[in-house]
Design a protein around this motif. Sequence first.
Motif, PDB file in Angstrom:
ATOM      1  N   LEU A  21       3.707   7.217   5.777  1.00 30.15           N
ATOM      2  CA  LEU A  21       4.241   5.967   4.197  1.00 30.15           C
ATOM      3  C   LEU A  21       4.276   7.053   3.137  1.00 30.15           C
ATOM      4  O   LEU A  21       5.272   6.273   2.240  1.00 30.15           O
ATOM      5  N   GLU A  22       3.000   7.714   2.783  1.00 27.42           N
ATOM      6  CA  GLU A  22       3.588   8.832   1.446  1.00 27.42           C
ATOM      7  C   GLU A  22       5.236   9.188   1.622  1.00 27.42           C
ATOM      8  O   GLU A  22       5.591   9.099  -0.013  1.00 27.42           O
ATOM      9  N   LYS A  25       7.475   7.051   1.144  1.00 22.11           N
ATOM     10  CA  LYS A  25       7.738   6.343  -0.613  1.00 22.11           C
ATOM     11  C   LYS A  25       8.630   7.254  -1.674  1.00 22.11           C
ATOM     12  O   LYS A  25       8.780   6.587  -2.512  1.00 22.11           O
ATOM     13  N   LYS A 155       6.803  -3.052   4.811  1.00 16.54           N
ATOM     14  CA  LYS A 155       6.976  -4.478   3.758  1.00 16.54           C
ATOM     15  C   LYS A 155       6.905  -3.001   2.236  1.00 16.54           C
ATOM     16  O   LYS A 155       7.269  -3.509   2.157  1.00 16.54           O
ATOM     17  N   HIS A 156       7.120  -1.599   3.015  1.00 15.06           N
ATOM     18  CA  HIS A 156       7.427  -1.389   1.382  1.00 15.06           C
ATOM     19  C   HIS A 156       8.553  -1.115   1.727  1.00 15.06           C
ATOM     20  O   HIS A 156       9.915  -1.396   0.446  1.00 15.06           O
ATOM     21  N   SER A 159      10.078  -4.198  -0.529  1.00 14.31           N
ATOM     22  CA  SER A 159      10.009  -3.658  -1.851  1.00 14.31           C
ATOM     23  C   SER A 159      10.778  -3.172  -2.349  1.00 14.31           C
ATOM     24  O   SER A 159      11.612  -3.581  -3.184  1.00 14.31           O
ATOM     25  N   THR A 160      12.002  -2.230  -1.831  1.00 14.60           N
ATOM     26  CA  THR A 160      12.970  -1.667  -2.007  1.00 14.60           C
ATOM     27  C   THR A 160      14.318  -2.715  -2.461  1.00 14.60           C
ATOM     28  O   THR A 160      15.156  -2.799  -2.690  1.00 14.60           O
TER      29      THR A 160
END
Length: 162
Positions: A21-22, A25, A155-156, A159-160
């Motif tokens: 996830l990092e 992102k 989910k990330h 968000s983009t």
Amino acid sequence: MDTGAVIEPTTNKAELYQQILEQVKAITFDETDAVANMANISAVLFHAMPDINWAGFYLYKQQQLILGPFQGKPACIRIAMGKGVCGTAAELMTIQRIENVHEFKGHIACDSASNSEIVIPVTLNGELYGVLDIDSPQFARFDDVDQHGLTAVVKHFESTLS
């Protein structure tokens, strides 16, 4: 920004997903192109997750799923809604985590080496945008930790899109 950060090997799956996830992102930071983001997310997942043979996206277009960015062997290009694991996840808007795809009624075998699969719907403004699809040659490869980690990645990505 270093987009080629190395994901450290770990036996702790939750830690692995935190690292994934990092990195996701970091590589999607300030990038608004969905295709570029899906391509990079597919690459991160394919190279970081052990025991998988396909990772990628199908996009909802023309009332069907159409192949998007992925890593792995060539795949089915179009999947009808409600057909196979991906089409079922898309039609029902639910995560499908299948321990043995050969027992899934209507499974579409794009790669005969795949034995288990997880598919997570991707939405934009509450509407179906596509699905994230991950396949494995291992039976019962995916568990709750995988589902939670991959859902966070989706989910990330969502968000983009806004």
